[in-house]
Scaffold this motif. Structure first.
Motif, mmCIF file in Angstrom:
data_model
loop_
_atom_site.group_PDB
_atom_site.id
_atom_site.type_symbol
_atom_site.label_atom_id
_atom_site.label_comp_id
_atom_site.label_asym_id
_atom_site.label_seq_id
_atom_site.Cartn_x
_atom_site.Cartn_y
_atom_site.Cartn_z
ATOM 1 N N PRO A 80 -0.660 13.081 -1.417
ATOM 2 C CA PRO A 80 -1.618 12.369 -2.265
ATOM 3 C C PRO A 80 -1.363 10.865 -2.195
ATOM 4 O O PRO A 80 -0.230 10.407 -2.356
ATOM 5 C CB PRO A 80 -1.361 12.914 -3.663
ATOM 6 N N VAL A 81 -2.419 10.108 -1.922
ATOM 7 C CA VAL A 81 -2.290 8.674 -1.689
ATOM 8 C C VAL A 81 -1.672 7.949 -2.888
ATOM 9 O O VAL A 81 -0.770 7.125 -2.724
ATOM 10 C CB VAL A 81 -3.671 8.053 -1.336
ATOM 11 N N SER A 82 -2.129 8.255 -4.086
ATOM 12 C CA SER A 82 -1.615 7.526 -5.252
ATOM 13 C C SER A 82 -0.121 7.752 -5.449
ATOM 14 O O SER A 82 0.638 6.807 -5.688
ATOM 15 C CB SER A 82 -2.385 7.920 -6.511
ATOM 16 N N ARG A 83 0.340 8.974 -5.304
ATOM 17 C CA ARG A 83 1.776 9.254 -5.454
ATOM 18 C C ARG A 83 2.576 8.696 -4.290
ATOM 19 O O ARG A 83 3.679 8.198 -4.456
ATOM 20 C CB ARG A 83 2.019 10.756 -5.608
ATOM 21 N N PHE A 84 2.012 8.780 -3.091
ATOM 22 C CA PHE A 84 2.675 8.219 -1.915
ATOM 23 C C PHE A 84 2.896 6.718 -2.125
ATOM 24 O O PHE A 84 3.980 6.192 -1.858
ATOM 25 C CB PHE A 84 1.808 8.459 -0.670
ATOM 26 N N ARG A 85 1.874 6.057 -2.642
ATOM 27 C CA ARG A 85 1.967 4.612 -2.891
ATOM 28 C C ARG A 85 3.032 4.297 -3.945
ATOM 29 O O ARG A 85 3.789 3.339 -3.799
ATOM 30 C CB ARG A 85 0.602 4.089 -3.326
ATOM 31 N N GLU A 86 3.088 5.119 -5.009
ATOM 32 C CA GLU A 86 4.098 4.914 -6.056
ATOM 33 C C GLU A 86 5.513 5.028 -5.498
ATOM 34 O O GLU A 86 6.393 4.261 -5.858
ATOM 35 C CB GLU A 86 3.929 5.953 -7.176
ATOM 36 N N VAL A 87 5.717 5.988 -4.608
ATOM 37 C CA VAL A 87 7.051 6.250 -4.085
ATOM 38 C C VAL A 87 7.433 5.279 -2.957
ATOM 39 O O VAL A 87 8.544 4.770 -2.929
ATOM 40 C CB VAL A 87 7.175 7.709 -3.595
ATOM 41 N N PHE A 88 6.491 5.003 -2.049
ATOM 42 C CA PHE A 88 6.837 4.237 -0.852
ATOM 43 C C PHE A 88 6.253 2.820 -0.808
ATOM 44 O O PHE A 88 6.617 2.045 0.069
ATOM 45 C CB PHE A 88 6.386 4.991 0.404
ATOM 46 N N GLY A 89 5.344 2.481 -1.706
ATOM 47 C CA GLY A 89 4.798 1.132 -1.749
ATOM 48 C C GLY A 89 3.548 0.944 -0.901
ATOM 49 O O GLY A 89 3.137 1.821 -0.146
ATOM 50 N N ASP A 90 2.978 -0.252 -1.068
ATOM 51 C CA ASP A 90 1.711 -0.570 -0.410
ATOM 52 C C ASP A 90 1.811 -0.600 1.112
ATOM 53 O O ASP A 90 0.928 -0.097 1.808
ATOM 54 C CB ASP A 90 1.174 -1.919 -0.897
ATOM 55 N N ALA A 91 2.860 -1.215 1.645
ATOM 56 C CA ALA A 91 2.962 -1.373 3.096
ATOM 57 C C ALA A 91 3.018 -0.014 3.803
ATOM 58 O O ALA A 91 2.299 0.210 4.780
ATOM 59 C CB ALA A 91 4.186 -2.209 3.450
ATOM 60 N N ALA A 92 3.849 0.885 3.306
ATOM 61 C CA ALA A 92 3.952 2.210 3.923
ATOM 62 C C ALA A 92 2.659 2.987 3.750
ATOM 63 O O ALA A 92 2.219 3.686 4.667
ATOM 64 C CB ALA A 92 5.125 2.989 3.324
ATOM 65 N N THR A 93 2.037 2.858 2.589
ATOM 66 C CA THR A 93 0.773 3.563 2.350
ATOM 67 C C THR A 93 -0.297 3.063 3.307
ATOM 68 O O THR A 93 -1.041 3.851 3.895
ATOM 69 C CB THR A 93 0.313 3.380 0.892
ATOM 70 N N LEU A 94 -0.362 1.755 3.479
ATOM 71 C CA LEU A 94 -1.342 1.181 4.393
ATOM 72 C C LEU A 94 -1.081 1.642 5.827
ATOM 73 O O LEU A 94 -2.009 1.936 6.572
ATOM 74 C CB LEU A 94 -1.301 -0.349 4.304
ATOM 75 N N LEU A 121 6.869 14.961 -2.035
ATOM 76 C CA LEU A 121 5.460 14.585 -2.223
ATOM 77 C C LEU A 121 4.493 15.598 -1.633
ATOM 78 O O LEU A 121 3.342 15.669 -2.033
ATOM 79 C CB LEU A 121 5.174 13.246 -1.534
ATOM 80 N N ALA A 122 4.949 16.342 -0.650
ATOM 81 C CA ALA A 122 4.064 17.225 0.108
ATOM 82 C C ALA A 122 3.390 18.253 -0.792
ATOM 83 O O ALA A 122 4.016 18.832 -1.678
ATOM 84 C CB ALA A 122 4.853 17.929 1.205
ATOM 85 N N GLU A 123 2.115 18.441 -0.560
ATOM 86 C CA GLU A 123 1.338 19.477 -1.242
ATOM 87 C C GLU A 123 0.771 20.404 -0.187
ATOM 88 O O GLU A 123 0.345 19.959 0.872
ATOM 89 C CB GLU A 123 0.171 18.858 -2.030
ATOM 90 N N VAL A 124 0.760 21.681 -0.472
ATOM 91 C CA VAL A 124 0.186 22.647 0.443
ATOM 92 C C VAL A 124 -1.253 22.898 0.019
ATOM 93 O O VAL A 124 -1.526 23.255 -1.120
ATOM 94 C CB VAL A 124 0.989 23.973 0.438
#
Length: 137
Positions: A80-94, A121-124
């Motif tokens: 999920p993009v929002s959680r990915f961004r929370e955990v890894f930040g904007d640069a990694a999300t981008l 973070l992974a969702e099935v």
């Protein structure tokens, strides 16, 4: 263009009417007709498939003399993009936003992302497909 569609020399064993090759406009008209027919059939198939899948998910069954309807379930991982961004930040999300999970996993394997956090973070996601099963086999 494929020369085999319109041979310059007719086949000797064909009647005179069959020896005349259709011109390019006639070939294109037939192509357009086939494409439109196929697109219409594919649309109808998608609509019917959705109705049949819903009925099968509700516990009904369907079969013909040749086929039995079945549902095939497959799973895929998504982040999920929002959680990915929370955990890894904007640069990694981008960096992975327009790339599939393989890119994120490659970054984790390279040490650019925390592999454990990525796994958390992974969702099935489950995908249900309609499958025609051959009867009597």
């Amino acid at each position: 263009m494929n020369a085999s569609l319109a041979p310059e020399q007719p086949f000797p064993d064909q009647p005179q009417e069959a020896q005349e090759s259709p011109d390019l406009n006639e070939l294109f008209d037939r192509y357009a007709t086939l494409r439109d027919t196929i697109q219409g059939l594919e649309g109808e198939r998608e609509e019917l498939g959705a109705v049949i899948k819903a009925a099968l998910l509700a516990g009904q069954s369907a079969e013909t003399d040749l086929y039995r309807a079945a549902l095939k379930r497959s799973r895929r991982l998504e982040y999920p993009v929002s959680r990915f961004r929370e955990v890894f930040g904007d640069a990694a999300t981008l960096e992975v936003a327009s790339i599939d999970k393989k890119k994120a996993e490659a970054l984790a394997k390279a040490g650019d992302l925390d592999a454990g956090a990525l796994a958390d973070l992974a969702e099935v996601k489950e995908v249900v497909s309609l499958v025609l099963m051959q009867r009597g086999s």
